[in-house]
Write a protein that holds these residues in place. Structure first.
Motif, PDB file in Angstrom:
ATOM      1  N   PHE A 269      36.860  36.237  35.498  1.00 18.22           N
ATOM      2  CA  PHE A 269      36.567  36.015  34.111  1.00 18.22           C
ATOM      3  C   PHE A 269      37.501  35.736  33.208  1.00 18.22           C
ATOM      4  CE2 PHE A 269      32.990  38.171  36.230  1.00 18.22           C
ATOM      5  CZ  PHE A 269      31.781  37.324  35.867  1.00 18.22           C
ATOM      6  N   ILE A 270      38.815  36.675  33.558  1.00 17.23           N
ATOM      7  CA  ILE A 270      39.838  36.659  32.828  1.00 17.23           C
ATOM      8  C   ILE A 270      40.323  35.276  32.518  1.00 17.23           C
ATOM      9  CG2 ILE A 270      42.252  37.762  32.254  1.00 17.23           C
ATOM     10  CD1 ILE A 270      41.037  40.403  33.413  1.00 17.23           C
ATOM     11  N   THR A 271      40.370  34.479  33.524  1.00 14.62           N
ATOM     12  CA  THR A 271      40.951  33.155  33.774  1.00 14.62           C
ATOM     13  C   THR A 271      40.496  32.014  32.657  1.00 14.62           C
ATOM     14  OG1 THR A 271      39.577  32.499  35.392  1.00 14.62           O
ATOM     15  CG2 THR A 271      41.654  33.402  36.187  1.00 14.62           C
ATOM     16  N   PHE A 272      39.371  32.438  31.961  1.00 15.83           N
ATOM     17  CA  PHE A 272      38.677  31.596  31.080  1.00 15.83           C
ATOM     18  C   PHE A 272      39.612  31.899  29.501  1.00 15.83           C
ATOM     19  CE2 PHE A 272      34.873  32.308  33.499  1.00 15.83           C
ATOM     20  CZ  PHE A 272      34.742  30.906  33.971  1.00 15.83           C
ATOM     21  N   LYS A 273      40.469  32.957  29.642  1.00 17.27           N
ATOM     22  CA  LYS A 273      41.155  33.024  28.292  1.00 17.27           C
ATOM     23  C   LYS A 273      42.711  33.280  28.696  1.00 17.27           C
ATOM     24  CE  LYS A 273      37.725  34.068  25.874  1.00 17.27           C
ATOM     25  NZ  LYS A 273      37.257  33.304  24.741  1.00 17.27           N
ATOM     26  N   MET A 274      42.991  33.270  30.078  1.00 20.20           N
ATOM     27  CA  MET A 274      44.556  33.272  30.091  1.00 20.20           C
ATOM     28  C   MET A 274      44.922  32.464  31.390  1.00 20.20           C
ATOM     29  SD  MET A 274      45.262  37.577  30.332  1.00 20.20           S
ATOM     30  CE  MET A 274      47.172  37.480  30.795  1.00 20.20           C
ATOM     31  N   SER A 275      46.056  31.921  31.410  1.00 21.60           N
ATOM     32  CA  SER A 275      46.725  31.152  32.207  1.00 21.60           C
ATOM     33  C   SER A 275      47.196  31.687  33.451  1.00 21.60           C
ATOM     34  CB  SER A 275      48.014  30.254  31.609  1.00 21.60           C
ATOM     35  OG  SER A 275      49.068  31.201  31.516  1.00 21.60           O
ATOM     36  N   ASN A 276      47.084  30.696  34.578  1.00 24.91           N
ATOM     37  CA  ASN A 276      47.610  31.421  35.876  1.00 24.91           C
ATOM     38  C   ASN A 276      48.968  32.098  35.821  1.00 24.91           C
ATOM     39  OD1 ASN A 276      45.227  30.803  37.289  1.00 24.91           O
ATOM     40  ND2 ASN A 276      46.388  28.711  37.885  1.00 24.91           N
ATOM     41  N   ARG A 277      49.887  31.511  35.073  1.00 24.44           N
ATOM     42  CA  ARG A 277      51.186  32.149  34.959  1.00 24.44           C
ATOM     43  C   ARG A 277      51.153  33.260  34.328  1.00 24.44           C
ATOM     44  NH1 ARG A 277      56.580  28.777  32.674  1.00 24.44           N
ATOM     45  NH2 ARG A 277      55.836  27.449  34.440  1.00 24.44           N
ATOM     46  N   SER A 278      50.209  33.441  33.277  1.00 23.85           N
ATOM     47  CA  SER A 278      50.320  34.716  32.359  1.00 23.85           C
ATOM     48  C   SER A 278      49.652  35.929  33.351  1.00 23.85           C
ATOM     49  CB  SER A 278      49.521  34.447  31.332  1.00 23.85           C
ATOM     50  OG  SER A 278      50.145  33.636  30.350  1.00 23.85           O
ATOM     51  N   LEU A 279      48.715  35.387  34.078  1.00 20.09           N
ATOM     52  CA  LEU A 279      48.054  36.321  34.931  1.00 20.09           C
ATOM     53  C   LEU A 279      49.096  36.886  35.937  1.00 20.09           C
ATOM     54  CD1 LEU A 279      44.487  34.865  35.284  1.00 20.09           C
ATOM     55  CD2 LEU A 279      44.914  37.331  34.386  1.00 20.09           C
ATOM     56  N   ILE A 280      49.782  36.086  36.688  1.00 15.55           N
ATOM     57  CA  ILE A 280      50.660  36.387  37.691  1.00 15.55           C
ATOM     58  C   ILE A 280      51.703  37.455  37.088  1.00 15.55           C
ATOM     59  CG2 ILE A 280      52.469  35.649  39.302  1.00 15.55           C
ATOM     60  CD1 ILE A 280      50.865  32.582  39.232  1.00 15.55           C
ATOM     61  N   ARG A 281      52.256  36.867  36.002  1.00 20.22           N
ATOM     62  CA  ARG A 281      53.208  37.837  35.510  1.00 20.22           C
ATOM     63  C   ARG A 281      52.586  39.293  35.159  1.00 20.22           C
ATOM     64  NH1 ARG A 281      54.848  34.771  31.304  1.00 20.22           N
ATOM     65  NH2 ARG A 281      56.807  33.881  32.269  1.00 20.22           N
ATOM     66  N   SER A 282      51.568  39.109  34.507  1.00 25.50           N
ATOM     67  CA  SER A 282      50.809  40.557  34.385  1.00 25.50           C
ATOM     68  C   SER A 282      50.755  41.387  35.403  1.00 25.50           C
ATOM     69  CB  SER A 282      49.569  40.226  33.383  1.00 25.50           C
ATOM     70  OG  SER A 282      49.833  39.342  32.350  1.00 25.50           O
ATOM     71  N   GLY A 283      50.080  40.762  36.524  1.00 29.11           N
ATOM     72  CA  GLY A 283      49.797  41.480  37.689  1.00 29.11           C
ATOM     73  C   GLY A 283      50.979  42.072  38.412  1.00 29.11           C
ATOM     74  N   GLN A 284      52.114  41.304  38.288  1.00 31.94           N
ATOM     75  CA  GLN A 284      53.236  41.672  39.048  1.00 31.94           C
ATOM     76  C   GLN A 284      53.991  42.944  38.257  1.00 31.94           C
ATOM     77  OE1 GLN A 284      55.396  38.033  38.889  1.00 31.94           O
ATOM     78  NE2 GLN A 284      54.866  37.361  40.826  1.00 31.94           N
ATOM     79  N   MET A 285      53.799  43.078  36.870  1.00 33.16           N
ATOM     80  CA  MET A 285      54.190  44.006  35.917  1.00 33.16           C
ATOM     81  C   MET A 285      53.388  45.280  36.411  1.00 33.16           C
ATOM     82  SD  MET A 285      55.182  42.014  32.510  1.00 33.16           S
ATOM     83  CE  MET A 285      55.846  43.463  31.707  1.00 33.16           C
TER      84      MET A 285
END
Length: 406
Positions: A269-285
Motif C-alpha cells: 500500500f505504501i508503494t502508492f505514495k513512495m518510490s522503490n528507492r525511498s522504501l529501500i533506503r527507509s527499510g535499510q535505516m
C-alpha cells in the motif's frame, strides 16, 4: 486477463514457498525412517540451494529463448515431480537425486516471475508477491504436521504438496497464451523517459559490464545474509547471551518473521505514495536501528523489540530492489541481471549463516549482533553507492548526450 494471470503468478509463488520449509519440518521423522544422520538434512539443503543458484545464473538465457510462461510451466512440473520423488524415496541417495530438480525448478521460477512482475506490474504487486511466498512457506509445515500427527507419515505430506503442484502445472498449461498477451499490453511501473535513457546508456554493454551491477549484487548478497542469519541464529543468541529459555526465544524469532510478512503486506500500500528507492533506503535505516537495539547491552525485552524492528525494516527491501531492476539497468538485460541477483541472494542465504555459525563455534554467539550490523551496513552502503552512480550517469547523459564516461 491481466488479473487472471496475476492470480496465477500469486499461486505460483505460494507453490514456490510450500517446499522451502518442508524438509526442516519433516526431518525428525524422515531421519528415523531412512536411518539417516542428523547432518544429512544439511547436505540435502545444500544440494537444493546449489541447484537453485545454478538455475538462477542460467535463467536469463533460458527465459529469453523460451519465455516466462513456458519456463514457469516446466519448472513447476520439475518441482512437482521432485516432490513426488520424495514421496517414493527408498533411501537418502534417492532424496539427493530428487533435490537437484527441486532446486533447478525453484531457481527458474523465482528469477522468471520476479522479472516478469518487475516489468509488467506495479511495485505493490512485487511486495504482495513475496508476502504470498511467506504464505506458502507457512502452509508447508502446517500441512506436513497434520499428516505426521494423524498418520505419522511424512510421505503423505510430500504427496499432497506434490499434488497441489501438479494442479498448478495444469493451470499453467492451459493459460500459456496469456503470458505474451499481458506482456504486450502491460505498462511499465517506471517512468518511460527514465527507462528509455537507461536503455540507451546500457545498449552496447553486457550485463556484468554495466556500472553498478556489482553493487546491486552485493546488496542482494548481504540482504539475504542478514535475513537468514537472524532466522538461523537469533534463538541461539537469545538463549546463550540473553538467558531466555528455548521456547520463548523461538517465539521471539517468530515475531521477526511476522514483521517481515506483515511489513511486506503493508509495503504494497505504501508503494502508492513512495518510490522503490525511498522504501529501500527507509527499510535499510529501520533495519540498522533494529540491529543497533539488539547489539546494545539492554534488558532482554529490547531484544524482542529489536528483532521486530529488523523484520519490519527488511520487509520492503528485497521486493523493492527486485522491482527496481528494469529501472536501474533497462528491460533488455533485466532477465539476466535478475538471475544473477537471485543467485547472489541464494548464495547469501546458503553460505553466510553457516559461516557465522562456524566463527561463533570457535568464539562466542555474542558476535551475532555485530555480524548482523555489518551485513545490513554493507548492504546500505552498496545501495547508496549504486544510487549515486546511477544518478551521476543519468545527469552526465543529460548534460552531454554523447558521454558514456562516469
Amino acid at each position: 486477463m491481466t488479473t487472471i494471470l496475476l492470480i496465477i503468478i500469486y499461486l505460483a509463488f505460494i507453490s514456490l514457498g510450500l517446499p522451502d520449509s518442508l524438509l526442516g519440518a519433516a526431518w525428525p521423522v524422515m531421519q528415523t525412517d531412512l536411518g539417516a544422520q542428523l547432518e544429512t538434512a544439511g547436505y540435502l539443503f545444500m544440494t537444493v540451494a546449489g541447484s537453485t543458484i545454478i538455475s538462477s545464473l542460467l535463467s536469463g538465457k533460458v527465459l529469453k529463448r523460451f519465455g516466462t510462461g513456458k519456463v514457469t510451466f516446466v519448472s513447476v512440473l520439475m518441482t512437482a515431480a521432485a516432490l513426488l520423488g520424495f514421496y517414493f524415496a527408498p533411501s537418502v541417495a534417492w532424496l539427493v537425486v530428487c533435490a537437484i530438480p527441486l532446486g533447478l525448478g525453484a531457481g527458474a521460477v523465482d528469477s522468471g516471475l520476479n522479472d516478469y512482475v518487475a516489468i509488467n506490474y506495479k511495485a505493490h504487486h512485487m511486495s504482495w508477491l513475496h508476502c504470498f511466498w511467506g504464505v506458502g512457506a507457512t502452509l508447508g509445515p502446517v500441512i506436513m504436521a497434520q499428516f505426521m500427527m494423524g498418520e505419522n507419515s511424512w510421505r503423505s505430506g510430500y504427496f499432497v504438496i506434490s499434488g497441489l503442484q501438479f494442479v498448478l502445472v495444469l493451470v499453467l498449461l492451459f493459460t500459456l497464451p496469456l503470458w505474451n498477451r499481458v506482456k504486450n499490453k502491460s505498462n511499465m511501473a517506471v517512468k518511460e523517459e527514465s527507462e528509455d535513457l537507461i536503455e540507451v546508456l546500457n545498449e552496447d554493454l553486457k550485463p556484468l559490464q554495466m556500472k553498478g551491477v556489482n553493487l546491486a549484487l552485493a546488496s542482494f548478497l548481504f540482504y539475504c545474509s542478514a535475513e537468514a542469519a537472524v532466522g538461523l541464529w537469533g534463538s541461539s543468541f537469545l538463549v546463550e547471551i540473553k538467558g531466555l529459555n528455548a521456547a520463548t526465544a523461538a517465539k521471539w524469532v517468530s515475531f521477526y518473521y511476522a514483521g517481515i510478512t506483515i511489513g511486506r503486506f503493508i509495503t504494497g500500500f505504501i508503494t502508492f505514495k513512495m518510490s522503490n528507492r525511498s522504501l529501500i533506503r527507509s527499510g535499510q535505516m529501520v533495519a540498522l536501528a533494529g540491529a543497533v537495539i539488539v547489539f546494545l547491552p539492554l534488558p532482554s525485552i529490547f531484544s524482542l523489540i529489536g528483532f521486530i524492528v529488523v523484520g519490519l525494516g527488511l520487509a520492503p527491501i528485497f521486493p523493492c530492489m527486485l522491482h527496481e531492476t528494469p529501472a536501474r539497468f533497462g528491460k533488455k538485460h533485466s532477465q539476466t541481471i535478475m538471475g544473477y541477483q537471485m543467485a547472489l541472494a541464494y548464495t547469501g542465504t546458503t553460505f553466510m549463516p553457516p559461516l557465522l555459525g562456524f566463527i561463533a563455534s570457535h568464539s562466542t554467539i555474542g558476535i551475532f549482533p555485530i555480524c548482523i550490523l555489518i551485513f545490513i551496513a554493507v548492504m546500505f552502503l552498496s545501495s547508496e553507492r549504486l544510487n549515486s552512480l546511477l544518478d551521476k550517469k543519468v545527469l552526465l547523459k543529460h548534460i552531454d548526450p554523447s558521454s558514456t564516461e562516469m
